[in-house]
Design an enzyme around this catalytic site. Structure first.
Site, PDB file in Angstrom:
ATOM      1  N   LYS A  73      -8.211 -52.820  57.678  1.00 29.39           N
ATOM      2  CA  LYS A  73      -8.282 -51.711  56.723  1.00 29.39           C
ATOM      3  C   LYS A  73      -9.625 -50.991  56.775  1.00 29.39           C
ATOM      4  O   LYS A  73      -9.712 -49.784  56.569  1.00 29.39           O
ATOM      5  CB  LYS A  73      -8.061 -52.229  55.309  1.00 29.39           C
ATOM      6  CG  LYS A  73      -6.633 -52.685  55.062  1.00 29.39           C
ATOM      7  CD  LYS A  73      -6.488 -53.357  53.710  1.00 29.39           C
ATOM      8  CE  LYS A  73      -5.055 -53.796  53.483  1.00 29.39           C
ATOM      9  NZ  LYS A  73      -4.118 -52.685  53.296  1.00 29.39           N
ATOM     10  N   ASN A 185      -1.100 -41.125  54.752  1.00 27.31           N
ATOM     11  CA  ASN A 185      -0.124 -42.049  54.170  1.00 27.31           C
ATOM     12  C   ASN A 185       0.406 -41.430  52.870  1.00 27.31           C
ATOM     13  O   ASN A 185      -0.267 -41.436  51.846  1.00 27.31           O
ATOM     14  CB  ASN A 185      -0.802 -43.403  53.912  1.00 27.31           C
ATOM     15  CG  ASN A 185       0.158 -44.434  53.355  1.00 27.31           C
ATOM     16  OD1 ASN A 185       1.322 -44.128  53.090  1.00 27.31           O
ATOM     17  ND2 ASN A 185      -0.326 -45.646  53.179  1.00 27.31           N
ATOM     18  N   CYS A 188       2.708 -45.071  50.217  1.00 32.41           N
ATOM     19  CA  CYS A 188       2.406 -46.487  49.974  1.00 32.41           C
ATOM     20  C   CYS A 188       3.418 -47.038  48.977  1.00 32.41           C
ATOM     21  O   CYS A 188       3.542 -46.524  47.866  1.00 32.41           O
ATOM     22  CB  CYS A 188       0.998 -46.682  49.434  1.00 32.41           C
ATOM     23  SG  CYS A 188       0.719 -48.414  49.023  1.00 32.41           S
ATOM     24  N   ASN A 190       3.327 -49.597  47.232  1.00 30.65           N
ATOM     25  CA  ASN A 190       2.771 -50.483  46.201  1.00 30.65           C
ATOM     26  C   ASN A 190       1.784 -49.858  45.235  1.00 30.65           C
ATOM     27  O   ASN A 190       1.076 -50.564  44.538  1.00 30.65           O
ATOM     28  CB  ASN A 190       2.088 -51.684  46.886  1.00 30.65           C
ATOM     29  CG  ASN A 190       3.090 -52.495  47.657  1.00 30.65           C
ATOM     30  OD1 ASN A 190       4.187 -52.745  47.173  1.00 30.65           O
ATOM     31  ND2 ASN A 190       2.744 -52.864  48.877  1.00 30.65           N
ATOM     32  N   GLY A 307       8.929 -54.305  62.252  1.00 29.21           N
ATOM     33  CA  GLY A 307       9.657 -55.428  62.847  1.00 29.21           C
ATOM     34  C   GLY A 307       9.535 -55.546  64.350  1.00 29.21           C
ATOM     35  O   GLY A 307      10.406 -56.148  64.986  1.00 29.21           O
TER      36      GLY A 307
HETATM   37  C1  LIG Z   1      -0.616 -56.791  55.356  1.00 32.13           C
HETATM   38  C2  LIG Z   1      -0.152 -55.389  55.507  1.00 32.13           C
HETATM   39  C3  LIG Z   1      -0.897 -54.353  54.960  1.00 32.13           C
HETATM   40  C4  LIG Z   1      -0.479 -53.036  55.119  1.00 32.13           C
HETATM   41  N1  LIG Z   1      -1.253 -52.028  54.626  1.00 32.13           N
HETATM   42  C5  LIG Z   1      -0.971 -50.750  54.945  1.00 32.13           C
HETATM   43  C6  LIG Z   1      -1.845 -49.704  54.588  1.00 32.13           C
HETATM   44  O1  LIG Z   1      -2.901 -49.918  53.986  1.00 32.13           O
HETATM   45  N2  LIG Z   1      -1.501 -48.438  54.942  1.00 32.13           N
HETATM   46  C7  LIG Z   1      -0.355 -48.156  55.626  1.00 32.13           C
HETATM   47  O2  LIG Z   1      -0.098 -46.982  55.942  1.00 32.13           O
HETATM   48  N3  LIG Z   1       0.502 -49.137  55.972  1.00 32.13           N
HETATM   49  C8  LIG Z   1       0.217 -50.417  55.658  1.00 32.13           C
HETATM   50  N4  LIG Z   1       1.070 -51.409  56.031  1.00 32.13           N
HETATM   51  C9  LIG Z   1       2.342 -51.062  56.700  1.00 32.13           C
HETATM   52  C10 LIG Z   1       2.225 -51.210  58.220  1.00 32.13           C
HETATM   53  O3  LIG Z   1       1.298 -50.290  58.731  1.00 32.13           O
HETATM   54  C11 LIG Z   1       3.574 -50.988  58.905  1.00 32.13           C
HETATM   55  O4  LIG Z   1       3.994 -49.656  58.712  1.00 32.13           O
HETATM   56  C12 LIG Z   1       4.634 -51.933  58.365  1.00 32.13           C
HETATM   57  O5  LIG Z   1       4.091 -53.182  58.084  1.00 32.13           O
HETATM   58  C13 LIG Z   1       5.794 -52.122  59.334  1.00 32.13           C
HETATM   59  O6  LIG Z   1       5.367 -52.728  60.523  1.00 32.13           O
HETATM   60  P1  LIG Z   1       5.472 -54.320  60.802  1.00 32.13           P
HETATM   61  O7  LIG Z   1       6.858 -54.731  60.463  1.00 32.13           O
HETATM   62  O8  LIG Z   1       5.113 -54.467  62.232  1.00 32.13           O
HETATM   63  O9  LIG Z   1       4.454 -54.963  59.915  1.00 32.13           O
HETATM   64  C14 LIG Z   1       0.710 -52.739  55.833  1.00 32.13           C
HETATM   65  C15 LIG Z   1       1.459 -53.796  56.350  1.00 32.13           C
HETATM   66  C16 LIG Z   1       1.052 -55.091  56.214  1.00 32.13           C
HETATM   67  C17 LIG Z   1       1.879 -56.191  56.810  1.00 32.13           C
END
Ligand SMILES: Cc1cc2nc3c(=O)[nH]c(=O)nc-3n(C[C@H](O)[C@H](O)[C@H](O)COP(=O)(O)O)c2cc1C
Length: 368
Positions: A73, A185, A188, A190, A307
């Site tokens: 981050k 972004n 988000c 959350n 995924g």
């Molecule tokens: C621990 C964690 C933190 C994340 N924080 C952010 C974030 O700060 N900003 C963002 O755009 N996406 C965030 N994501 C989303 C990821 O960038 C990604 O779009 C999402 O996890 C799907 O990919 P994955 O299945 O490979 O994890 C986060 C994902 C994870 C797992």
């Protein structure tokens, strides 16, 4: 099964997920600052082949696989991540002000589902501190900068539209010349403003109008929620229609919990946040396919995440229309060799299907 899955992952998964993440960043930062260690990582994990090289929006990538935002981050471990074979790293999300994010616990593993539940709520050091850090780096791979609205916590008073938009504009001004591309972004899952604010497409228009004043020279991607079906994608495309500097799209993890989870509901319901990893893969793939079908392909590119654990997963996203692919959850489950394995596998898949290079494969398939 490799050493990571057999020995290291079972140990790490006994420990608190956020603590492990935090320690991994610290170790990564240290390892990246020591040249001989970087060289060892490179010899273990890098893999290159000219057929994997690709140019997207004028940026040259040595391979299509990047680390998605959320893992690094604050931009602390980029050097070691590039030595681990990633073709790019997207840092962030970064917001105007520093933020502590949401209350803990806020990161959970669902091993049965090969998934995480993420409720971080955008903790980060803020755009001033991170811009200063990134400016000092000399990187060998392209850097993406993910920008989001500052999370001031649930108790903070509601902010006006102008305040939300000013928050993005401030960060974009600080960070626009620091990386190779920007990703806004807008989704988000959350935070209050992350989740709903940009559902009103006029607000996307207002944000883009305000950012137009900054004369951003690098490509800009929008990270949007995979919700609302074709109508929502059409709305987004209309919102960006007259904005020449928007270069493409990324789909975030959807908010809430999908129905397909194997982990018993009573455990999952106790975990706040959104699911990433395998359970959201197909859903996001549907949106990538829809977007590729509807967008002007001469103008926009897609970065596909959600995924991706194997070369087949990455290749599927490429065939559905992604020019680049990203992951986070896959690395948590598969370990530090994931980029090398995926890149090696991608090459075999390109060969199998008779493509001379990666760009030839983009958008050639429909299997979700
Ligand atoms: C621990 C964690 C933190 C994340 N924080 C952010 C974030 O700060 N900003 C963002 O755009 N996406 C965030 N994501 C989303 C990821 O960038 C990604 O779009 C999402 O996890 C799907 O990919 P994955 O299945 O490979 O994890 C986060 C994902 C994870 C797992």
């Amino acid at each position: 099964m490799n050493t990571y899955s057999k020995l290291i992952r079972p140990l790490l998964f006994q420990l608190d997920a956020e603590q492990v993440h935090h320690r991994a960043i610290q170790l990564g930062q240290l390892a990246g600052s020591i040249k001989p260690i970087r060289a060892i990582f490179s010899s273990l994990y890098s893999f290159s082949d000219p057929r994997l090289q690709t140019e997207v929006c004028g940026i040259r990538f040595s391979n299509p696989l990047g680390l998605a935002p959320g893992w690094d981050k604050n931009g602390r471990a980029i050097n070691v991540l590039s030595a681990m074979g990633f073709g790019h790293v997207e840092v962030g999300s970064i917001s105007r002000g520093p933020s502590l994010g949401n209350p803990k616990p806020r990161l959970f593993r669902l091993p049965l589902d090969q998934a995480l539940v993420v409720y971080y709520g955008l903790p980060n050091d803020g755009s001033d501190a991170i811009a200063a850090r990134l400016k000092r780096l000399q990187l060998s791979i392209p850097l993406g900068i993910n920008i989001a609205k500052t999370n001031r916590g649930v108790a903070a008073p509601p902010e006006s539209d102008d305040e939300v938009i000013d928050d993005y504009v401030y960060s974009a001004r600080r960070l626009k010349d620091v990386g190779d591309y920007i990703c806004l972004n807008l989704s988000c899952p959350n935070t209050r403003n992350g989740r709903e604010f940009f559902e009103d497409r006029q607000r996307i228009g207002h944000l883009l109008q305000a950012l137009s004043e900054l004369n951003i020279r690098c490509p800009v991607f929008l990270k949007i929620s995979p919700r609302g079906g074709i109508r929502r994608i059409e709305e987004i495309l209309q919102a960006v229609e007259g904005v020449s500097w928007v270069s493409g799209f990324v789909f975030n993890a959807p908010p809430g919990k999908p129905n397909c989870l194997l982990t018993p509901r009573r455990f999952v319901e106790a975990m706040p946040g959104a699911v990433t990893g395998k359970p959201v893969e197909r859903h996001i793939n549907e949106y990538i396919y829809m977007m590729y079908g509807l967008m002007d392909r001469n103008r926009y590119r897609i970065i596909g995440s959600g995924g991706v654990f194997t070369a087949e997963d990455a290749y599927r996203k490429i065939c559905l229309g992604s020019s680049l692919v990203q992951l986070v959850t896959g690395m948590v489950f598969e370990g530090p060799s994931i980029a090398k394995k995926i890149n090696q596998g991608l090459l075999s898949l390109l060969e199998r299907d008779g493509f001379a290079n990666l760009s030839e494969a983009v958008g050639t398939g429909s299997d979700l």
